[in-house]
Design an enzyme around this catalytic site. Structure first.
Site, PDB file in Angstrom:
ATOM      1  CG  ASP A 166     -24.311 -34.301 -52.626  1.00  0.00           C
ATOM      2  OD1 ASP A 166     -23.134 -34.033 -52.314  1.00  0.00           O
ATOM      3  OD2 ASP A 166     -24.738 -35.474 -52.694  1.00  0.00           O
ATOM      4  CG  ASN A 188     -20.209 -27.908 -54.181  1.00  0.00           C
ATOM      5  OD1 ASN A 188     -20.980 -27.684 -55.112  1.00  0.00           O
ATOM      6  ND2 ASN A 188     -20.302 -27.296 -53.022  1.00  0.00           N
ATOM      7  CB  THR A 212     -23.211 -32.161 -36.893  1.00  0.00           C
ATOM      8  OG1 THR A 212     -24.080 -33.211 -37.333  1.00  0.00           O
ATOM      9  CG2 THR A 212     -24.040 -31.025 -36.345  1.00  0.00           C
ATOM     10  CD  GLU A 213     -24.011 -35.900 -39.599  1.00  0.00           C
ATOM     11  OE1 GLU A 213     -24.864 -36.443 -38.883  1.00  0.00           O
ATOM     12  OE2 GLU A 213     -24.190 -34.779 -40.138  1.00  0.00           O
ATOM     13  CG  ASN A 214     -20.227 -31.619 -44.018  1.00  0.00           C
ATOM     14  OD1 ASN A 214     -21.047 -30.799 -44.436  1.00  0.00           O
ATOM     15  ND2 ASN A 214     -20.127 -32.835 -44.551  1.00  0.00           N
ATOM     16  NE  ARG A 218     -17.362 -33.272 -46.361  1.00  0.00           N
ATOM     17  CZ  ARG A 218     -17.948 -32.750 -47.432  1.00  0.00           C
ATOM     18  NH1 ARG A 218     -17.418 -31.680 -48.010  1.00  0.00           N
ATOM     19  NH2 ARG A 218     -19.052 -33.279 -47.924  1.00  0.00           N
TER      20      ARG A 218
END
Length: 244
Positions: A21, A23, A67-69, A72
């Site tokens: 985490d 970046n 999966t939530e990404n 974006r």
């Protein structure tokens, strides 16, 4: 004395899982786009993979894309997929005798990325050193849902009864069934949560949180986390007297 010098090589965690985490925030601090941070983070992956292999870690699992990404912005997802395609360097794996694996709902990934991943998995399958596992399009809720479906189908087919289902049954149907549970879970970037990552598997993992953003998480930071891990007493529900 550096943390690397303090490590007890006889007590290296067998499986280390990392939530990479920071970046985007790392890039923002430098006045750059988020993609700049992801590029720097990809370079850190190679550094940490080589150091982990050198230390004797057997499994390194990296939370690469959840999966939530998928929620974006499309431009960021496209940039991440392109970076993922470019950063799979078989030379690094072969040079360090690293085996490559992937867990997650990879059918959602672009076809060219799937092809690249599968080729790397096949070409490194005979390597006998560390196993580097990327969690791609992964979440624990997805994984547990899929495991439940598989078990339900076996019950429906008469291959399994509800009474036969135990925690080992669930273990066998998880995407991680080929490796042991993490001994140590590291999260970089200062957040204090697991973010839907290996929730079943981390029931007894040691958790290590640090403020360092992933692009700055180099060899000494990994060794610091392992030194912290080696100071802990892992009881698994027992008393200290029973462990000793």
């Amino acid at each position: 004395m550096t943390y690397k010098e303090q490590i007890d090589l006889d007590r290296i965690p067998r499986h280390v899982a990392i939530i990479m985490d920071g970046n985007g925030r790392w890039a923002k601090q430098r006045g750059q786009e988020r993609s700049f941070g992801h590029q720097a983070g990809a370079e850190t992956v190679h550094v940490i993979a080589e150091e982990a292999a050198r230390l004797g870690i057997r499994y390194l699992t990296l939370y690469t894309f959840s999966t939530e990404n998928w929620n974006r912005p499309e431009t960021e997802i496209a940039a991440l997929m392109s970076l993922l395609f470019d950063s799979i360097e078989e030379e690094t794996f072969m040079k360090n005798n690293i085996r490559f694996r992937v867990i997650g709902d990879t059918a959602k990934l672009p076809a060219n990325v799937q092809t690249r991943l599968n080729a790397c998995i096949e070409h490194t399958s005979a390597n006998t050193g560390m196993c580097l596992v990327l969690a791609l399009s992964y979440s624990s809720r997805w994984e547990l849902t899929e495991a439940t479906r598989q078990i339900a189908r076996k019950v429906q087919a008469g291959l399994l009864t509800p009474e036969q289902i135990d925690d080992h049954t669930i273990d066998e149907h998880l995407a991680t069934s080929f490796m042991p549970d993490p001994d140590l879970l590291i999260r970089t970037g200062g957040e204090l949560r697991l973010s839907n990552y290996l929730l079943w598997q981390c029931a007894y993992s040691e958790l290590y949180f640090c403020d360092t953003y992933w692009p700055d998480f180099k060899e000494e930071e990994l060794c610091r986390a392992i030194c912290d891990y080696q100071k802990r007493e892992r009881r698994f529900g027992k008393t200290s007297e029973q462990i000793s």
